[in-house]
Structure formats: structure tokens, C-alpha cells
Design an enzyme around this catalytic site. Structure first.
Site, short mmCIF file in Angstrom:
data_model
loop_
_atom_site.label_atom_id
_atom_site.label_comp_id
_atom_site.label_asym_id
_atom_site.label_seq_id
_atom_site.Cartn_x
_atom_site.Cartn_y
_atom_site.Cartn_z
N HIS A 39 15.94 29.56 24.86
CA HIS A 39 16.70 30.68 24.22
C HIS A 39 18.21 30.98 25.20
CE1 HIS A 39 13.10 31.56 21.95
NE2 HIS A 39 14.10 31.44 20.89
N ASN A 40 19.15 30.18 25.11
CA ASN A 40 20.40 30.41 25.84
C ASN A 40 21.56 30.06 25.25
OD1 ASN A 40 20.36 27.26 26.11
ND2 ASN A 40 18.81 27.13 27.60
N GLY A 41 22.73 29.79 25.75
CA GLY A 41 23.69 29.38 25.00
C GLY A 41 24.04 28.23 24.36
N VAL A 42 23.25 27.06 24.81
CA VAL A 42 23.43 25.94 24.33
C VAL A 42 22.54 25.83 22.85
CG1 VAL A 42 22.91 23.31 24.60
CG2 VAL A 42 23.39 25.00 26.69
N HIS A 43 21.27 26.46 23.02
CA HIS A 43 20.73 26.67 21.79
C HIS A 43 21.44 27.39 20.79
CE1 HIS A 43 17.65 28.07 18.63
NE2 HIS A 43 18.11 29.03 18.93
N HIS A 54 22.97 35.03 17.12
CA HIS A 54 21.65 35.02 16.60
C HIS A 54 20.69 35.58 17.52
CE1 HIS A 54 20.78 31.26 17.70
NE2 HIS A 54 19.40 31.50 17.33
N ASP A 61 18.21 27.76 12.79
CA ASP A 61 17.57 28.54 13.79
C ASP A 61 16.37 27.63 14.34
OD1 ASP A 61 16.91 30.20 15.90
OD2 ASP A 61 15.92 31.70 14.65
#
Length: 434
Positions: A149-153, A189, A299
Site C-alpha cells: 500500500h504505497n504510491g506505486v500501488h 484511494h 483496486d
């Protein structure tokens, strides 16, 4: 801006003049985010007391964000990033490679490009400096130490959302406001996600669980954090107050839809609409619902990507699950489903998640949008599931039989079966057992 030049920024109204029904949220419900600070010092204090700053040191203490403008990067890398953006609508888009080419700025670069490509910066008269500042702050507030759950996701979800919004059955009905809110929802999100799930927050008596009454704790946190950044940067401050508030509410409605504990409710509603063939996308209410379903698909779309990408996401989410389990063991807490590295394997987790969560959702999406993209996603899903099955079989032949893992998977420990279960996405640092 081919195909979109005639759109006007309607700020939540359909082409027939019907208003998008906002979620049942009042301005008072926004709590500490409801009022903008009057002065620069007050804004800084407000920032220090925001949710992200409650968990992490202020930017004032950490110094400026370690973001390097694209024009300062190696020309070979920026050139390759630009080449990749020419194919940003491809389902094979490699977000990991793109993140390398942008020196870890994939979320900023991708979002800025998409907003420009749709002409939304011009349509909504967005201040480019404010927009850039907003995107930098968003990327900074994704915790880079989270394996998943980071910016790449967030960048990966945004790219998938773009692919879905381009589908012919949907794209011809989307207004400029739909496009802007859809992209902003994808970008934010999981904003501020700490890498643990909702049950963890609840059983550790975390203040966020109390604040949101144990209901969609993380999703509410992501939404309110996004609103906080919008207001701090004043990105939408030039719009009429009613319009900007309506956009914030729509943003919240989309983000709240990603709560996996509500999966069955949304899926049942989607299936009923498709069975009755009563979706009318000229109506704002139906368009908004489809955007919710599109964001839900985006998602959890990792199992529908090509194997070389899907496998990397599986490794990252499993690492995050097991890290939570290790924390729970350390503090003598009940270990959450899928989080015990001694009882679960990556393959079993992924197969369960694909079977009980991903396949039912994407099968219905393919009914809604029967296109090459939908068939490609289902094809990858089947191949990836078979690949995990083969890997599991090989492991069991060499190490002996294992107990099967409980269904769940990519993105959310706490998911059980298609018949229901507890939800995921959460935050560490509770009180009990600390």
C-alpha cells in the site's frame, strides 16, 4: 483532447441537467477538515495535527520531500518515461518500470499526464503550481516503507482506472467532472495507509477506529486525508463552494466503495442491474455507481495483470500481510487471517482471493463491458490462477501436504469468502499490547 473537446465542467451534473446525488454526508461530518485555516501559521498548525502528522513527523521536521523534478533526471530515463506514457492505456503497462524511469515519481507523473491528456487542467482552470504541490504531497503521504500500500500501488490503480474509463460503454457518457473525480479517487484511494488492516486497528483500540466507530475506518481516513490536502493546497478553491463541496462528497463516495467488507453488497447490486438491464448511464446516479465499480475493479486488478506483473504484486502484498502477523505475534494478539507466515502460503492466499473475490467481480464487469480488455483480464486471471496452482503442487510434492489457507488475497487481509467477512485496509500503532 480528441473526443472530449465538447465537454464543459459540470461539477456533478449530467448532460440532462440531473445532479449527481451526493453521499449522505454533511459539511459537519468532515470534522476538523471542515474549516479552512485563516492564516499561514494556523494552516501549519492544522497540518501538524492532521491524521498523517499524528502518525508521522511533520514535513517541517523531516525537511522537504525527496522528489526530483523530471527535468533534472537523466535524459535517457525521462525519454523512456515519456515513451511509456504514449502507451499508458495498455493493460500491459509496467508500473514498476515506469516508477524507475521517473525516479520514484510514478504517481505524480502519471496523474499529471492523464489530467492534461483529458484537458481537465484547462477545463477546470486548475493552477498548475497548486496541482503539482497537491500531487507531491499525495505521493509523500503514501508510506513508501509499505511493501504494497504505497504510491506505486496508487499509480497502478490510477492507470487501471484510466483503462476502464476509456471503455466505449462508459466513456461516451462521462462528463468532465466524472473524469476528474474518477482520477482523483484512484490517486487518493489508499492515502496514508499504514500497512495493517481494520481488524488490527479495532483490536488495538486505535484512535481512528474510535473516530469512525469501527466502520470503514481506513476508507474514511483516506477520504478525509484527501480532502485535507485539497483544502490545504486550495486546488479547488476557485470553484463555487457548493461545487467543490459536492466534488469532495463524490470523492468520498468513490473511496468508501473500496471497502472490501462491502464487496458483496456492491456486487449484488451490480449483478441485479445487469440482470434487469436497467443501467442508464445518461443518469448521473448510475454513472457514479459504475465509477464505484470501476474503482473497485482497479483496486484489486493485480491478479488480472500479466503474470510477471501480477506475481510481483502478490509477493508485495504477502510480505505486508506477514509483517502484520509478526507484529500481532510479538504483542500476543490474535493473528489476523492470511497474516500468519507459518500457516499460509503465497499461492494459497492468491488462489483463494482470485476464486472468491476477483473472479466474481470481473465476471460481472465483463458482462457490463464485453470488450477485448475484459476478455484479456479474465484470460490473465485464469492463467495466473493455474500458475499458482502449479507452483503450489510443486511445493507440496517436495515438502509434504499443507493445510489450505483461508480465502483472501491481494490487497486486504480480513477478506473471507464471497458470502461475507470482515474488511481490510488499516493502520498500526494501537494502544493495547504496545
Amino acid at each position: 483532447m480528441k473526443g472530449w473537446s465538447g465537454l464543459e465542467p459540470r461539477y456533478g451534473t449530467a448532460t440532462d441537467g440531473e445532479s449527481v446525488p451526493p453521499p449522505p454526508v454533511s459539511a459537519a461530518c468532515l470534522g476538523p477538515l471542515a474549516g479552512a485555516a485563516d492564516s499561514a501559521p494556523e494552516r501549519r498548525v492544522h497540518r501538524l495535527l492532521s491524521f498523517q502528522r499524528y502518525l508521522h513527523s511533520s514535513r517541517l521536521l523531516r525537511g522537504p520531500p525527496q522528489q526530483i523534478p523530471l527535468h533534472l533526471l537523466d535524459e535517457d530515463y525521462t525519454g523512456q518515461a515519456r515513451c511509456m506514457l504514449d502507451k499508458v492505456g495498455s493493460w500491459n503497462f509496467d508500473i514498476f518500470l515506469f516508477d524507475k524511469f521517473t525516479n520514484g515519481n510514478s504517481l505524480i507523473t502519471l496523474t499529471f499526464h492523464l489530467l492534461n491528456q483529458y484537458g481537465l487542467v484547462e477545463l477546470f482552470q486548475l493552477d498548475v503550481v497548486k496541482l503539482w504541490r497537491f500531487l507531491v504531497m499525495v505521493q509523500e503521504d503514501y508510506h513508501s516503507h509499505n511493501p504494497y500500500h504505497n504510491g506505486v500501488h496508487a499509480a497502478d490503480v490510477t492507470q487501471a482506472m484510466y483503462c476502464y474509463m476509456r471503455e466505449p460503454v462508459l466513456s461516451k457518457y462521462l462528463t468532465s467532472c466524472d473524469l476528474l473525480i474518477g482520477l482523483l479517487a484512484a490517486v487518493t484511494h489508499d492515502l496514508g495507509h499504514p500497512g495493517v488492516n481494520q481488524p488490527f486497528l479495532i483490536k488495538t483500540d486505535h484512535y481512528l477506529a474510535t473516530l469512525y466507530k469501527n466502520t470503514s475506518v481506513l476508507e474514511n481516513h483516506h477520504w478525509k486525508s484527501a480532502v485535507g490536502l485539497l483544502r490545504e493546497t486550495e486546488l479547488l478553491s476557485h470553484l463555487p463552494a457548493e461545487d467543490s463541496l459536492n466534488m469532495e462528497r463524490q470523492l468520498g463516495s468513490l473511496i468508501l466503495a473500496t471497502d472490501i467488507s462491502q464487496q458483496n453488497e456492491y456486487l449484488s447490486r451490480f449483478r441485479t442491474h445487469l440482470d434487469q438491464d436497467d443501467l442508464c448511464l445518461s443518469h448521473a446516479h448510475h454513472r457514479h455507481f459504475i465509477l464505484q465499480m470501476a474503482l473497485k475493479c482497479a483496486d484489486i486488478c493485480n491478479p488480472c495483470r500479466p503474470w510477471e506483473l501480477s506475481k510481483q504484486w502478490s509477493e508485495k502484498v504477502t510480505e505486508e500481510f506477514f509483517h502484520q502477523g509478526d507484529i500481532e505475534k510479538k504483542h500476543n494478539l490474535e493473528v489476523s487471517p492470511l497474516c500468519d507466515r507459518d500457516k499460509n502460503t503465497m499461492g494459497d492466499i492468491q488462489i483463494g482471493f482470485m476464486s472468491y473475490v476477483v473472479e466474481p467481480l470481473f465476471s460481472e464487469w465483463a458482462r457490463f463491458s464485453d470488450t477485448r480488455l475484459s476478455q484479456t483480464m479474465l484470460g490473465h486471471l485464469g492463467l495466473n490462477k493455474a500458475s499458482w496452482g502449479s507452483l503450489q503442487l510443486g511445493q507440496r510434492q517436495t515438502s509434504g501436504p499443507e493445510e489450505p489457507a483461508e480465502p483472501g488475497g491481494s490487497g486486504d487481509p480480513g477478506v473471507t469468502t464471497a458470502s461475507g467477512g470482515t474488511g481490510p485496509k488499516d493502520i498500526p500503532q494501537g494502544n493495547r499490547g504496545s
